[in-house]
Design a protein around this motif. Structure first.
Motif, mmCIF file in Angstrom:
data_model
loop_
_atom_site.group_PDB
_atom_site.id
_atom_site.type_symbol
_atom_site.label_atom_id
_atom_site.label_comp_id
_atom_site.label_asym_id
_atom_site.label_seq_id
_atom_site.Cartn_x
_atom_site.Cartn_y
_atom_site.Cartn_z
ATOM 1 N N UNK A 97 6.348 0.182 5.503
ATOM 2 C CA UNK A 97 5.222 0.916 6.323
ATOM 3 C C UNK A 97 3.895 0.147 6.131
ATOM 4 N N UNK A 98 3.027 0.520 7.020
ATOM 5 C CA UNK A 98 1.970 -0.419 7.082
ATOM 6 C C UNK A 98 1.248 0.079 5.936
ATOM 7 N N UNK A 99 0.464 -0.995 5.325
ATOM 8 C CA UNK A 99 -0.067 -0.791 4.007
ATOM 9 C C UNK A 99 -1.753 -1.034 4.310
ATOM 10 N N UNK A 100 -2.337 -0.170 4.977
ATOM 11 C CA UNK A 100 -3.578 -0.458 5.486
ATOM 12 C C UNK A 100 -4.722 -0.653 4.508
ATOM 13 N N UNK A 101 -4.334 0.029 3.378
ATOM 14 C CA UNK A 101 -5.454 -0.345 2.248
ATOM 15 C C UNK A 101 -5.699 -1.662 1.689
ATOM 16 N N UNK A 102 -4.614 -2.229 2.157
ATOM 17 C CA UNK A 102 -4.787 -4.046 1.923
ATOM 18 C C UNK A 102 -5.241 -4.739 2.926
ATOM 19 N N UNK A 103 -4.635 -4.499 4.390
ATOM 20 C CA UNK A 103 -4.915 -5.362 5.278
ATOM 21 C C UNK A 103 -4.519 -4.597 6.607
ATOM 22 N N UNK A 104 -4.933 -4.847 7.898
ATOM 23 C CA UNK A 104 -4.619 -4.294 8.798
ATOM 24 C C UNK A 104 -3.102 -4.863 9.277
ATOM 25 N N UNK A 105 -2.570 -5.810 8.996
ATOM 26 C CA UNK A 105 -1.483 -6.296 9.440
ATOM 27 C C UNK A 105 -0.445 -6.433 8.032
ATOM 28 N N UNK A 106 -0.680 -5.679 6.896
ATOM 29 C CA UNK A 106 0.182 -5.786 5.959
ATOM 30 C C UNK A 106 1.224 -4.675 5.985
ATOM 31 N N UNK A 107 2.302 -5.258 6.142
ATOM 32 C CA UNK A 107 3.483 -4.201 6.460
ATOM 33 C C UNK A 107 4.459 -4.416 5.177
ATOM 34 N N UNK A 108 4.902 -3.396 4.345
ATOM 35 C CA UNK A 108 5.461 -3.825 3.159
ATOM 36 C C UNK A 108 6.443 -2.665 2.879
ATOM 37 N N UNK A 109 7.344 -3.020 1.792
ATOM 38 C CA UNK A 109 8.257 -2.153 1.138
ATOM 39 C C UNK A 109 8.238 -2.533 -0.550
ATOM 40 N N UNK A 110 8.681 -1.661 -1.381
ATOM 41 C CA UNK A 110 8.695 -1.847 -2.500
ATOM 42 C C UNK A 110 10.050 -1.180 -3.206
ATOM 43 N N UNK A 111 10.824 -1.974 -3.838
ATOM 44 C CA UNK A 111 12.020 -1.438 -4.133
ATOM 45 C C UNK A 111 12.471 -1.868 -5.655
ATOM 46 N N UNK A 112 12.956 -0.908 -6.374
ATOM 47 C CA UNK A 112 13.087 -1.411 -7.708
ATOM 48 C C UNK A 112 14.766 -1.871 -7.984
ATOM 49 N N UNK A 113 15.019 -2.853 -8.417
ATOM 50 C CA UNK A 113 16.250 -3.690 -8.765
ATOM 51 C C UNK A 113 16.751 -3.186 -9.689
ATOM 52 N N UNK A 114 18.060 -3.190 -10.070
ATOM 53 C CA UNK A 114 19.075 -2.622 -11.059
ATOM 54 C C UNK A 114 18.289 -2.376 -12.592
ATOM 55 N N UNK A 115 17.396 -3.518 -12.738
ATOM 56 C CA UNK A 115 16.625 -3.232 -14.246
ATOM 57 C C UNK A 115 15.403 -2.678 -14.100
#
Length: 129
Positions: A97-115
């Motif tokens: 999703x857009x992460x407007x709290x950082x910047x108007x063009x900041x689009x990101x996802x966060x995933x937790x790896x197996x650890x």
């Protein structure tokens, strides 16, 4: 600018399989096995165009001690990483999703790896596909 990162994982084979699948949508498709010796651990390198910049080593991970983010060329790449990472056994932390709290063009996802390492993939260009 960073040259490389080494992440400690608890199960080398499991994490190698996860990252091989999850990083493919980002064009990170080159892999290198480094056989450790003289006290240096075995490593698995990930990269592109013969440049290896993301490495795994087996040991006792401390996921709270590290955060790393990969750059995506477009929002579509962020979305593709998310789907691949979840399919490879990752856990959703934040859907793409857009992460407007950082910047108007900041689009990101966060995933937790197996650890449980917090893996971010971000596009800051506004490029959709």
């Amino acid at each position: 600018m960073l040259d490389h990162v080494i992440v400690t994982v608890s199960d080398f084979a499991r994490s190698t399989a996860f990252y091989e699948q999850a990083l493919k949508p980002l064009g990170i498709t080159d892999f290198l096995d480094f056989k450790g010796q003289d006290g240096h651990p075995d490593l698995k390198g990930f990269g592109t165009d013969g440049r290896f910049f993301f490495w795994l080593k087996e040991g006792r991970p401390d996921p709270d001690a590290v955060h790393f983010g990969f750059r995506a060329k477009s929002q579509a790449e962020v979305n593709a990483f998310f789907k691949a990472a979840i399919a490879a056994g990752g856990r959703e932390k934040t859907a793409p999703a857009a992460q407007l709290q950082y910047h108007r063009d900041y689009y990101a996802t966060w995933v937790l790896d197996p650890d449980g390492h917090d893996v971010e993939v971000v596009n800051k260009t506004g490029q959709i596909d």
